[in-house]
Design an enzyme around this catalytic site. Structure first.
Site, PDB file in Angstrom:
ATOM      1  N   MET A 196      -3.507   5.142   0.966  1.00  0.00           N
ATOM      2  CA  MET A 196      -2.267   4.283   0.627  1.00  0.00           C
ATOM      3  C   MET A 196      -2.929   3.326  -0.473  1.00  0.00           C
ATOM      4  O   MET A 196      -3.222   2.997  -0.832  1.00  0.00           O
ATOM      5  CB  MET A 196      -1.933   3.726   1.707  1.00  0.00           C
ATOM      6  N   ILE A 221      -8.357   2.049   8.200  1.00  0.00           N
ATOM      7  CA  ILE A 221      -9.188   1.358   7.706  1.00  0.00           C
ATOM      8  C   ILE A 221      -8.663   0.688   6.644  1.00  0.00           C
ATOM      9  O   ILE A 221      -7.444   1.010   5.558  1.00  0.00           O
ATOM     10  CB  ILE A 221      -9.989   2.791   7.285  1.00  0.00           C
ATOM     11  N   GLY A 258      -2.727  -1.553   0.425  1.00  0.00           N
ATOM     12  CA  GLY A 258      -3.975  -0.696   0.090  1.00  0.00           C
ATOM     13  C   GLY A 258      -4.651  -0.052   0.903  1.00  0.00           C
ATOM     14  O   GLY A 258      -5.541  -1.580   1.036  1.00  0.00           O
ATOM     15  N   SER A 259      -4.870   1.079   1.397  1.00  0.00           N
ATOM     16  CA  SER A 259      -6.071   1.400   2.496  1.00  0.00           C
ATOM     17  C   SER A 259      -5.811   2.785   3.417  1.00  0.00           C
ATOM     18  O   SER A 259      -5.723   3.496   1.772  1.00  0.00           O
ATOM     19  CB  SER A 259      -5.731   0.470   4.009  1.00  0.00           C
ATOM     20  N   ARG A 260      -6.290   3.044   4.173  1.00  0.00           N
ATOM     21  CA  ARG A 260      -6.214   3.902   4.720  1.00  0.00           C
ATOM     22  C   ARG A 260      -6.847   4.686   5.625  1.00  0.00           C
ATOM     23  O   ARG A 260      -7.033   3.722   6.807  1.00  0.00           O
ATOM     24  CB  ARG A 260      -8.263   5.101   4.309  1.00  0.00           C
TER      25      ARG A 260
END
Length: 232
Positions: free
Chosen positions: A102, A159, A189-191
């Site tokens: 993301m 994450i 912002g991440s995953r």
């Protein structure tokens, strides 16, 4: 329908987690206008971006026990076979893992990839390296969750990333989730990684865009079944 209602229908709602941030950006914008008008307009742009970041649009989720939908908006970054992290308790056999990255421009509300019961939630402190890197799944701060379904257990890991410094979870162990139901978010912002039962078939590939609660990531079909849809 009035013009006001028509406009309102086109604007997605904002998640409550975003209210303090949006209010903060708006206040800073007012102060910047007082200092120098061009700076104020920069603040307005940042306020709008913040509101878009915390947008929480209604999604129409395909409902079938053996379908796995995307838990996040973003880009499918990896479709690989990996041994799941020990905290998930899913064994040491490689499982299908689908990762979604993301960016700061994506909607960051996370949704349950399947319907089921939350069996485990484990928070792991860690680093904040680029979430798009494979080692981020082991090195970065993360929140791991296991959902039990009729077709097996699904591992879902939020994450943190280079900019993301706050993982938020709305659920608890024992809670029953519907497919596409909101379960958390990650700020800026991440995953998300999804670990699927043995035999699951990926229906996406790296580079594909995903829409949380709508894009079908995989199928672990036990038999044929019709597909229905539910708005959430």
């Amino acid at each position: 329908m009035s013009i006001v209602n028509s406009i309102r229908a086109q604007i997605p709602p904002i998640h409550r987690e975003g209210y303090p941030f949006i209010g903060g950006f708006a206040l800073i914008s007012l102060l910047l206008f007082w200092l120098w008008t061009p700076l104020g307009w920069i603040g307005v742009v940042l306020t709008i971006w913040c509101a878009l970041f915390f947008r929480d649009p209604v999604r129409v989720t395909p409902v079938r026990d053996d379908l796995v939908v995307a838990p996040a908006d973003g880009r499918v970054s990896m479709v690989v076979s990996m041994v799941p992290p020990a905290e998930l308790g899913l064994g040491d056999k490689p499982l299908l893992r689908i990762s979604i990255f993301m960016s700061v421009f994506n909607c960051h509300v996370n949704r349950a990839p399947v319907a089921g019961r939350v069996e485990r939630i484990v928070y792991s402190p860690g680093k904040f390296i680029n979430a798009d890197l494979d080692k981020a799944s082991e090195d970065n701060e993360r929140n791991s969750m296991v959902i039990s379904t009729p077709g097996g257990q699904i591992g879902v890991i939020q994450i943190a990333g280079l900019v993301a410094r706050r993982i938020v979870s709305f659920v608890r162990v024992g809670q029953v989730l519907g497919a596409g139901e909101r379960f958390g978010l990650i700020r800026f912002g991440s995953r998300l990684d999804v670990y699927l039962p043995d035999g699951a078939k990926a229906l996406v590939s790296p580079g594909q865009t995903s829409i949380a609660g709508e894009t079908v990531l995989a199928d672990f079909r036990q038999g044929d079944g019709g597909r229905s849809y539910r708005a959430a």
